[in-house]
Every structure is written in C-alpha cells, then in structure tokens.
Scaffold this active site. Structure first.
Site, short mmCIF file in Angstrom:
data_model
loop_
_atom_site.label_atom_id
_atom_site.label_comp_id
_atom_site.label_asym_id
_atom_site.label_seq_id
_atom_site.Cartn_x
_atom_site.Cartn_y
_atom_site.Cartn_z
N LYS A 89 0.85 -1.11 -0.07
CA LYS A 89 -0.02 0.06 -0.13
C LYS A 89 1.01 1.32 0.04
CE LYS A 89 -4.49 -1.50 1.65
NZ LYS A 89 -4.17 -2.86 2.01
N GLU A 111 -9.66 7.42 4.02
CA GLU A 111 -10.57 6.81 4.56
C GLU A 111 -10.12 5.41 4.75
OE1 GLU A 111 -11.15 6.73 1.46
OE2 GLU A 111 -11.14 4.50 1.12
N SER A 377 1.46 -9.77 -1.13
CA SER A 377 1.24 -8.40 -1.05
C SER A 377 1.54 -8.01 0.20
CB SER A 377 -0.29 -8.18 -1.30
OG SER A 377 -1.24 -9.11 -0.63
C1 LIG Z 1 -5.19 -3.99 1.56
C2 LIG Z 1 -4.36 -5.17 1.43
C3 LIG Z 1 -5.01 -6.05 0.21
C4 LIG Z 1 -6.08 -5.77 -0.51
O1 LIG Z 1 -6.15 -4.34 -1.29
P1 LIG Z 1 -5.87 -4.28 -2.87
O2 LIG Z 1 -6.11 -3.08 -3.47
O3 LIG Z 1 -6.79 -5.29 -3.52
O4 LIG Z 1 -4.61 -4.66 -3.15
C5 LIG Z 1 -4.28 -7.06 -0.09
N1 LIG Z 1 -3.21 -7.41 0.77
C6 LIG Z 1 -2.76 -6.85 1.76
C7 LIG Z 1 -1.44 -7.34 2.53
C8 LIG Z 1 -3.29 -5.44 2.09
O5 LIG Z 1 -2.92 -4.89 3.13
#
Ligand SMILES: *Cc1c(COP(=O)(O)O)cnc(C)c1O
Length: 393
Positions: A89, A111, A377
């Site tokens: 993020k 938000e 992610s």
């Molecule tokens: C917020 C988050 C997501 C989901 O958000 P996307 O906008 O779909 O990427 C996925 N993995 C992690 C670790 C997150 O913090």
C-alpha cells in the site's frame, strides 16, 4: 482487445467519475494535472528515490524452491511483504503525497476500513510533515485497535464515522464530505484502484512498479521477462493491478485474480464480487458490486480485512468482463491453510489477503514447469491474532 483507459476514465464499460457536482472542481484538478505531474522527471526521481531508500525497493523476486517442488511448477514470490509498513500500500501513498505537494495541498485526508491504508497514509504524512486526518467506521475502530494506535503514534488524527453501519462505506462518505468542504487545501488519498477517475489509473500507475520489477528480475533469473501466470489477491485490486499492469497486453501471460469467498460463494458471507456482483456505482465509479435487488450495497465478509470490500476496481471488472483475467474465489478456510503451508514450507508468514493468492494454485490448471509469479502483497504479523484463533498449525 487492448486493456487501457479511455479519455473519460473508462475501461470498457467500467470506471468514469460518478460524483456529486460539489466535487467536480477537486476531481477536475486532479484529472487535468496528474499525468503531467507524475510523468515529470523531477517527480519520478523523488518517487523512485523514496521507493528505494524509504520503502526498500526493489523488493526481491524469490524462487520458492519447496513450494515449487510441492506444486510441480516454478513458483516465484514477489516480496511486497518486505516493503516498509509490511505491504504494497505504501507504494501508492508515497506517490500520492508527492502529488499532493506538487498541487500545493497542506492537508491529507483518507478513509480506512481495516486500518492498513490509514497506516500507510499516516506514515507518509509523518515523512513529509503534513497534517493527516483518517476517517474510520466506529465499529472498525473497535475491531482494529492496533492500527488505530499506530496511526495516532504516527501523528494522525483518527475520526470515527458514526453513521450507517459504522464501517468502511460510512468512512468513505465522511471523507468525501470533508473533501467537498475543503477543496483548495486538502488532498484525498484513496488506497486502491477504486474511486472516481483518475484515481483507479493513478493508483495502478504507482503500483505498476511491481510488474516493472518482475519483468527485470525474471529476465535475470529465467532469461525471459514474461511468466506464464501471475497470481494476485483482489480486494479493491491495487496489488493485483500493480502485478498485472505491464502484462495487461501480453496475451501469453495469464492473469489470475483471487477474490475472497468467505464462508462460501453462496453462503451470504463472502466478498466474491465477480461471482456475485452486478453493475452499479460504488465509491464514484461504475463497476461490479455486491448489491441487493433494490441496489443496496451488501455487507461483505472475509477473514482478511483487506479483502472485505463489496466491489472491485473498474479495471478488474473489465478484465473479468472481456475474459482477460481468470477470477477464482478462495474460501476463508482454504486461505488459512495456504497461509500455514507457506509458513512451514518457506519460513514466510503471509498476510491472510496474500494467502488467498497462494491458494489459487489449487484452483487453477497449469502445466508442469510453468513459471508462476505470486504477488505476496503483505506480511502476516498483523494477522497473528487470526492465525491463533484459527489454531490449526
Ligand atoms: C489492503 C490489502 C490488500 C487488498 O487491497 P488491494 O487494493 O486489492 O491490493 C491485499 N493485501 C494486503 C496485505 C493488504 O494490506
């Protein structure tokens, strides 16, 4: 068919800017200036310098030998979990705070649902010495106390949204209202590839550093830029958009998106948007969302807070619509198993969001020795409570 955005902010049938008239000036300013700003050489240098020295990029592309052996494919993990703050993020919030500075803004609002985007925003505001206000549903504040405290520690003000179900959509409404009232000095940082044009494409561009790096790293490791398959989880869709971006128009690369099926696609407790969603307007754009017959947004459910969103970004609705993306729905229990499996096989405890992408390996077909890149992610530290409650490890 080429996957790209048109001049009105549409990917095929999806996207656009469906906003109250009071927001037009804010959105027009962004739309008319964002490309000029982010393509500028000085901006690019600042952006990449911070990604390198502050975020820790490039993140490794790690060949997961034991996972590969088990699944009989060549599996690489793109290690977004190693980014500062523990997930992808921050790539976007760094980009947007630099943009806000170029626009002469003094204040940042955002938000947040689970608090992950709030923390990434509070982080870059501390970095730049900018005032930061994060709107969060009162119920979510109660559920996600550690992230509320992180934001406060970073110097942000967290304001509870007390209307409606007191969750993400109420926080979004509150942030929009604040932006309408403070159009000149305030920038609104949206955390995924959602919202009115130009947000979805702008956020995707900031996150596209992920696939730019994958291409380079795969060239070094495999002698080719293109994997056979890229897999990513989709909440709003920003990590997936980043991992897919430079492959949208490379037909040989399969794009697999893992949505959260919660307790099961037809259980009434899921966030499987492409399986269940219909065309509608959410957060200022035309997209697929889970709604009742009379158009009320359905409260989503996922064991992972980051995938607990009732829609998907318009680019993903389009990838689904034209068949360019393969969408799989992964249940809570299967994601948990995949998270435990990666922990034991590779010594990497993944975020439960990312564990959905890992489990997709069991839900798609592939050939032995296919090169598969899974976008990891985020890291699982934030999810320890959930792993403990799950208990099966
Ligand atoms: C917020 C988050 C997501 C989901 O958000 P996307 O906008 O779909 O990427 C996925 N993995 C992690 C670790 C997150 O913090």
């Amino acid at each position: 068919m080429k996957i790209e955005i048109d001049k009105n902010g549409f990917y095929g049938k999806f996207g656009g800017a469906y906003i109250p008239e009071m927001l037009y000036p804010n959105i027009e300013e962004l739309r008319d200036s964002y490309l000029g700003i982010i393509e500028d050489e000085d901006f690019q240098k600042k952006f990449y310098d911070l990604l390198k020295d502050y975020v820790g990029r490039p993140t490794p592309l790690y060949f997961a030998a034991r996972l590969s052996e088990k699944y009989k494919a060549k599996i690489y993990l793109k290690r977004e979990d190693l980014c500062h703050t523990g997930a992808h993020k921050v790539n976007n919030t760094i980009g947007q705070i630099l943009l806000a500075q170029k626009l002469g803004k003094k204040r940042i609002i955002a938000e947040t649902g689970a608090g992950q985007h709030g923390v990434a925003t509070a982080t870059v505001c501390a970095l730049m010495g900018m005032e930061c206000t994060v709107y969060m549903g009162e119920v979510d504040m109660e559920r996600q106390k550690p992230n509320v405290e992180r934001m406060k520690l970073l110097g942000a003000t967290v304001v509870p949204a007390t209307s409606g179900s007191k969750t993400l959509k109420d926080a979004t409404n509150e942030a929009m209202r604040q932006w309408i009232n403070n159009p000149v000095d305030t920038h609104y940082i949206i955390g995924s590839v959602v919202g009115p044009h130009p947000y979805p494409e702008m956020v995707a561009k900031f996150q596209s550093v992920i696939s730019a790096e994958i291409k380079k790293q795969l060239q070094e490791k495999e002698g080719r830029e293109n994997p056979d398959i890229v897999i990513a989880c989709v909440g709003g869709g920003s990590n997936a958009a980043g991992a897919f971006y430079h492959y949208y128009n490379t037909p040989g690369v399969r794009l697999v998106a893992a949505e959260a099926a919660g307790l099961g696609v037809s259980s009434g407790k899921s966030a499987a948007t492409t399986a269940l969603g219909k065309l509608g307007i959410l957060h200022g754009s035309r997209t697929l969302l889970m709604q009742t017959e009379d158009g009320q947004v359905v409260e989503p459910h996922s064991i992972s807070a980051g995938l607990d969103y009732p829609g998907i970004g318009p680019v993903h609705a389009h990838l689904f619509d034209v068949g360019r993306g393969e969408f799989v729905a992964v249940e809570d229990k299967d994601a948990m198993k995949a998270g435990v499996e990666l922990s034991k096989l590779e010594g990497i405890i993944p975020a439960i969001e990312s564990a959905h992408a890992l489990h997709a390996l069991n839900q798609i077909e592939y050939k032995p020795d296919d090169v598969i890149v899974i976008n990891l992610s985020g890291r699982g530290d934030k999810d320890l409570e959930t792993y403990i409650k799950w208990g099966e490890y």
